[in-house]
Design an enzyme around this catalytic site. Structure first.
Site, short mmCIF file in Angstrom:
data_model
loop_
_atom_site.label_atom_id
_atom_site.label_comp_id
_atom_site.label_asym_id
_atom_site.label_seq_id
_atom_site.Cartn_x
_atom_site.Cartn_y
_atom_site.Cartn_z
N CYS A 85 -50.95 39.48 87.18
CA CYS A 85 -51.29 38.16 86.60
C CYS A 85 -52.77 37.82 86.81
O CYS A 85 -53.26 36.83 86.27
CB CYS A 85 -50.42 37.07 87.21
N HIS A 334 -48.34 30.91 80.29
CA HIS A 334 -48.82 31.98 81.16
C HIS A 334 -48.67 33.36 80.49
O HIS A 334 -47.80 34.14 80.87
CB HIS A 334 -48.05 31.92 82.48
N1 COA Z 1 -41.02 25.31 81.46
C1 COA Z 1 -40.58 24.40 80.56
N2 COA Z 1 -39.66 24.69 79.61
C2 COA Z 1 -39.19 25.94 79.57
C3 COA Z 1 -39.61 26.93 80.46
C4 COA Z 1 -40.56 26.57 81.44
N3 COA Z 1 -40.99 27.46 82.33
N4 COA Z 1 -38.98 28.09 80.18
C5 COA Z 1 -38.19 27.83 79.13
N5 COA Z 1 -38.31 26.54 78.76
C6 COA Z 1 -37.58 25.84 77.71
C7 COA Z 1 -37.59 26.59 76.40
O1 COA Z 1 -38.63 26.13 75.56
C8 COA Z 1 -36.24 26.23 75.83
O2 COA Z 1 -36.31 24.93 75.29
P1 COA Z 1 -35.51 24.55 73.95
O3 COA Z 1 -34.04 24.74 74.29
O4 COA Z 1 -35.92 23.13 73.71
O5 COA Z 1 -36.00 25.52 72.92
C9 COA Z 1 -35.34 26.16 77.05
O6 COA Z 1 -36.21 25.84 78.14
C10 COA Z 1 -34.59 27.44 77.35
O7 COA Z 1 -35.51 28.52 77.20
P2 COA Z 1 -35.14 30.00 77.57
O8 COA Z 1 -36.21 30.88 77.00
O9 COA Z 1 -33.71 30.30 77.19
O10 COA Z 1 -35.26 29.98 79.15
P3 COA Z 1 -34.85 31.12 80.12
O11 COA Z 1 -33.80 30.56 81.02
O12 COA Z 1 -34.61 32.41 79.43
O13 COA Z 1 -36.22 31.33 80.97
C11 COA Z 1 -37.38 31.05 83.03
C12 COA Z 1 -36.66 30.35 81.86
C13 COA Z 1 -37.88 29.98 83.95
C14 COA Z 1 -36.42 31.98 83.76
C15 COA Z 1 -38.58 31.89 82.46
O14 COA Z 1 -39.45 31.03 81.79
C16 COA Z 1 -39.30 32.64 83.55
O15 COA Z 1 -38.88 33.71 83.95
N6 COA Z 1 -40.43 32.11 84.03
C17 COA Z 1 -41.21 32.74 85.10
C18 COA Z 1 -42.19 33.72 84.51
C19 COA Z 1 -42.86 34.52 85.60
O16 COA Z 1 -42.25 34.97 86.55
N7 COA Z 1 -44.17 34.75 85.45
C20 COA Z 1 -44.92 35.53 86.39
C21 COA Z 1 -45.28 34.72 87.56
S1 COA Z 1 -45.83 35.67 88.94
#
Ligand code: COA
Length: 384
Positions: A85, A334
């Protein structure tokens, strides 16, 4: 070493950009940066591009030559930089070293990631390649899980609360409303964060940065070129880069990112500045707990006091040290390789006085980009 300035910036919208590909995103950001610097791409002498995993996200390696080719950068040195990252922040540092050394006069530093072409589980697995395979990923550890352990210990040692974590996300979503390039331009409440789906206890969905596509580029120039080409050059005053153990279990205290502490020390020393001189900072808030650790490790508050510091409004616009005026990784998005460059773009906008709706009074700005759980950290200090 020569003085180096940023003379041009450009980025794409961040989000789920299903109709775009890696190349078109990069070219758009690069061309916008050249346009902003008032140069043609023929004047660029070298490129450093940050990207974490073109191979696993979109089956594309050999990315630097590809992007140079499609950007019309004929026969110049194009180098890919990878530090998970922190790939974007490190690409900037390599470009800075190149210009400061006298090797080239005009260099582009860019970052890109196209993450949404594969499913959520595959994204999580790809991201986990930046953790130790033998000691962390093999046991099922993911980044939300690893940062959740950091959060648990911070709460245990210092009494930090889930509400204080949530306040970071609330602030960053509020700031992102004013950033036209942000993925989420809507406000959320503390209750929304606390009620959102549990991802890895104590982190909920709204404590996490999202999965994002996007690209960002900046143009660096030597002092002579910068003064000739640009009315408002933004100077790189300090640059720091350090590593730490990749695995959390090898650290004395997982609530301190030693790579951040060390990179910040280098940047402060070079710039001859201290935390009280910084007017605004973009920190690596991949999870809300990461923002708490960052404000401590960068020296803005004492160890263990970030929860209260955030609760009392210090990190808001108008506070003593506005943090993540862009919306941060949390709400701006991100796209791994691009994030470090997008942080620098926000710092430049603040220093130029062009951060519409979220402007702070800034003469000195800082950026802080982390790879993994702190295996790499890159810190830059910029000034007008
Ligand atoms: N913040 C705000 N909203 C979010 C979000 C976030 N981080 N992630 C997803 N959403 C929203 C989507 O827009 C969607 O909204 P909608 O229903 O209105 O369209 C809803 O939440 C569901 O989205 P979805 O893609 O199904 O979520 P998910 O459960 O598959 O993924 C996380 C959510 C948090 C698991 C994923 O964003 C993630 O893994 N984040 C971390 C990424 C990471 O690790 N980066 C590296 C860091 S070291």
């Amino acid at each position: 070493m020569r003085k180096v300035a940023i003379i041009g910036i450009g980025m794409t919208k961040f989000g789920n950009l299903w109709d775009r590909d890696l190349v078109s995103l990069s070219v758009e950001a690069g061309m916008k940066a050249c346009h902003d610097a008032n140069i043609s791409q023929e004047e660029v002498e070298a490129l450093y591009g940050g990207t974490m995993s073109g191979g696993l996200f979109v089956n594309q390696e050999h990315v630097a030559a590809l992007l140079g080719d499609f950007s019309g950068l004929k026969n110049i040195p194009c180098t890919r930089v990878e530090a998970a990252c922190a790939s974007g922040g490190l690409a900037l540092r390599q470009a800075y070293i190149d210009v400061a050394s006298g090797m080239h006069d005009i260099v582009v530093a860019g970052g890109v990631e196209k993450m949404t072409d594969i499913g959520g589980a595959a994204v999580t697995k790809t991201l986990a390649t930046a953790a130790s395979q033998e000691w962390e990923a093999v046991y099922g550890a993911t980044f939300p899980g690893l940062y959740a352990m950091v959060a648990k210990l911070h709460m245990h040692k210092y009494g930090t609360t889930e509400k204080q974590l949530a306040m970071c996300a609330v602030k960053n979503h509020k700031n992102a409303v004013y950033n036209p390039f942000a993925q989420f331009r809507r406000e959320i409440s503390v209750q929304d964060v606390l009620n959102s789906q549990k991802v890895a206890d104590p982190l909920n969905l709204l404590d996490c940065s999202p999965i994002t596509d996007g690209a960002a580029s900046v143009i660096l120039a030597s002092e002579k070129k910068a003064k000739k080409l640009c009315k408002k050059p933004i100077w790189i005053l300090g640059s720091g880069h350090a590593i730490d153990t990749i695995s959390l279990h090898d650290r004395e205290d997982i609530t301190t990112l030693k790579a951040t502490v060390e990179a910040a020390k280098q940047a402060y020393k070079q710039a001859k500045l201290s935390p009280k001189d910084i007017d605004c900072v973009e920190v690596h808030d991949c999870f809300t707990i990461a923002e708490l650790c960052a404000v401590e490790d960068l020296g803005f508050c004492k160890k263990g006091e970030s929860g209260k510091f955030i609760e009392s409004g210090h990190t808001q616009i108008g506070g003593s040290i506005p943090v993540n005026t862009s919306g941060g990784l949390k709400a701006k998005g991100h796209p791994i390789g691009a994030s470090g460059i997008a942080q620098v773009i926000e710092a430049v906008l603040q220093l130029r006085g062009e951060a519409k709706g979220r402007q702070v009074d800034a003469k000195i700005a800082m950026t802080h980009n982390v790879g993994g759980t702190g295996g790499t950290a890159v810190v830059h200090i910029l000034g007008r």
